[in-house]
Enzyme design. Structure first.
Site, PDB file in Angstrom:
ATOM      1  N   LYS A   7       1.009  -1.211  -0.049  1.00 16.01           N
ATOM      2  CA  LYS A   7       0.073  -0.037  -0.082  1.00 16.01           C
ATOM      3  C   LYS A   7       0.946   1.169  -0.055  1.00 16.01           C
ATOM      4  O   LYS A   7       1.582   1.194   0.886  1.00 16.01           O
ATOM      5  CB  LYS A   7      -0.863  -0.062   1.151  1.00 16.01           C
ATOM      6  CG  LYS A   7      -1.794   1.113   1.410  1.00 16.01           C
ATOM      7  CD  LYS A   7      -2.699   1.221   2.297  1.00 16.01           C
ATOM      8  CE  LYS A   7      -3.397   2.410   2.585  1.00 16.01           C
ATOM      9  NZ  LYS A   7      -4.436   2.469   3.957  1.00 16.01           N
ATOM     10  N   LYS A  14      -2.140  -1.556  -3.927  1.00 17.49           N
ATOM     11  CA  LYS A  14      -3.002  -0.407  -3.694  1.00 17.49           C
ATOM     12  C   LYS A  14      -2.227   0.742  -3.905  1.00 17.49           C
ATOM     13  O   LYS A  14      -1.299   1.001  -3.247  1.00 17.49           O
ATOM     14  CB  LYS A  14      -3.765  -0.324  -2.349  1.00 17.49           C
ATOM     15  CG  LYS A  14      -4.564   0.707  -2.132  1.00 17.49           C
ATOM     16  CD  LYS A  14      -5.297   0.751  -0.919  1.00 17.49           C
ATOM     17  CE  LYS A  14      -5.796   1.818  -0.595  1.00 17.49           C
ATOM     18  NZ  LYS A  14      -6.305   2.031   0.626  1.00 17.49           N
TER      19      LYS A  14
HETATM   20  C1  PBG Z   1      -7.398   3.327   5.614  1.00 10.75           C
HETATM   21  C2  PBG Z   1      -7.469   3.127   4.050  1.00 10.75           C
HETATM   22  C3  PBG Z   1      -7.247   4.040   2.988  1.00 10.75           C
HETATM   23  C4  PBG Z   1      -7.894   3.645   1.818  1.00 10.75           C
HETATM   24  C5  PBG Z   1      -8.312   2.335   2.251  1.00 10.75           C
HETATM   25  N1  PBG Z   1      -8.061   2.074   3.674  1.00 10.75           N
HETATM   26  C6  PBG Z   1      -7.001   5.526   3.239  1.00 10.75           C
HETATM   27  C7  PBG Z   1      -5.672   5.795   3.540  1.00 10.75           C
HETATM   28  O1  PBG Z   1      -4.732   4.929   3.821  1.00 10.75           O
HETATM   29  O2  PBG Z   1      -5.467   6.965   3.913  1.00 10.75           O
HETATM   30  C8  PBG Z   1      -7.918   4.332   0.629  1.00 10.75           C
HETATM   31  C9  PBG Z   1      -9.188   3.839  -0.150  1.00 10.75           C
HETATM   32  C10 PBG Z   1      -9.389   4.657  -1.550  1.00 10.75           C
HETATM   33  O3  PBG Z   1      -8.895   5.827  -1.530  1.00 10.75           O
HETATM   34  O4  PBG Z   1     -10.450   4.520  -2.160  1.00 10.75           O
HETATM   35  N2  PBG Z   1      -6.149   3.193   5.925  1.00 10.75           N
END
Ligand code: PBG
Length: 328
Positions: free
Chosen positions: A196, A249
């Site tokens: 991520k 992601k």
């Molecule tokens: C929580 C999380 C996030 C997303 C999914 N789970 C945001 C982040 O890390 O700030 C992003 C999903 C999206 O942008 O659609 N940590």
């Protein structure tokens, strides 16, 4: 190799039926996972700014949403929650009556076949908006692990089939596996948000989930967009810690990472087509700068072609409707 004129690639393209037969990648509603934002209250259906068609919904609207999703042939939903109040340690995240836990119970009671995936991360629940416990101005990795374990257990208690840790704490998959096993949830699967990235594409989500960090940013725990080999190490570690499925992601700007991960690992691979990717398509389509439907299907096809088995996407419902309409 045969040369022109013996070899004519256009033979495979001339007719629609031939194109369809020769097609290497086919999208299906069963590829999709649909994210939902659940909130307290009654009769709430609040459209998220910058995400037309995406709503924060209260539990009384949840069933209709889930029924529509199931009818379209989409196998799973991913739940995010808006707590009634936030605090330093994100208490509602691991409260058995927290909003996501209630939502899981509602869905599992009415639609037991719908796969329910709980997002495991503290950022929606903490007053500072970071994904873990803050100590001395920084996120304390190891103190956070306990809380993520507790959060996964209350979601599994409520009936979640899968828990998906997205906090990017080192050791989170191992800690969650241990906590689940200790609580008797040996069959609850873990989908690691393994690779991520610290991405600008999460902007609209942070409004949807009210989860923007109140100071600093997430670069100290989420990955640097400039690195792909590190993503392989992250995925490898999650697998060693017991992940059943892994994720890359965002998706669109990271197709190379998806392709690399597909080559290297045999676990089911998810890709998250995140909020900013969705918003860009919707905004451009609204302005009639692009054909929204065509571009959406092209993007989803590309993510699958790169190697993702599961596509987490806000387009899941409309794309499933389009696929059905095409008789594909
Ligand atoms: C929580 C999380 C996030 C997303 C999914 N789970 C945001 C982040 O890390 O700030 C992003 C999903 C999206 O942008 O659609 N940590």
């Amino acid at each position: 190799m045969a040369q022109f004129p013996a070899q004519r690639m256009r033979r495979l393209r001339e007719q629609p039926t031939m194109r369809r037969m020769a097609q290497e990648t086919r999208l299906s509603p069963s590829d999709f996972i649909y994210p939902l934002f659940v909130t307290h209250g009654r009769n709430v259906r609040r459209e998220v700014p910058a995400m037309p068609g995406v709503h924060q919904i209260s539990l009384d609207h949840l069933l209709r949403e889930v029924e529509e999703t199931a009818q379209l042939g989409i196998p799973g939903v991913l739940l995010f929650g808006l707590p009634s109040k936030k605090d330093e340690t994100g208490t509602e995240a691991y409260d058995k009556n927290g909003i996501v836990q209630e939502a899981i119970r509602v869905i599992k009671k009415a639609a037991p076949d719908m796969l329910v995936i709980g997002d495991v991360c503290l950022c929606e629940y903490t007053s500072h908006g970071h994904c873990g416990i803050v100590a001395g101005g920084a996120v304390d990795n190891d103190k956070t692990l306990d809380l993520l374990g507790k959060m996964a257990v209350v979601q599994a208690d409520a009936g979640a089939d899968v828990v998906a840790p997205s906090a990017m704490m080192d050791g989170q998959v191992g800690a969650i596996r241990a906590a689940l096993d200790k609580a008797g949830h040996k069959n609850t699967a873990i989908l690691g948000y393994s690779a991520k990235y610290a991405s600008g594409f999460y902007g609209p989500f942070r409004v949807a989930a009210d989860s923007a960090p109140q100071f600093g940013d997430r670069r100290g725990y989420q990955m640097d967009p400039a690195s792909a080999r590190q993503a392989m190490r992250e995925i490898e570690q999650d697998i060693e810690e017991g992940a059943d499925m892994v994720m890359v992601k965002p998706a669109l700007a990271y197709l190379d990472v998806i392709a690399k991960a597909r080559e290297r690992f045999d676990l089911p691979l998810a890709a998250y087509n995140v909020s900013g990717e969705y918003s860009m398509v919707k905004a451009a389509a609204e302005n009639e700068w692009i054909d929204g439907r065509r571009v959406t299907m092209e993007i989803l096809t590309a993510i699958k072609r790169a190697g993702a088995d599961m596509l987490i996407t806000y387009h899941a419902k409309e794309a499933s409707e389009w696929l059905r309409g095409n008789g594909l």
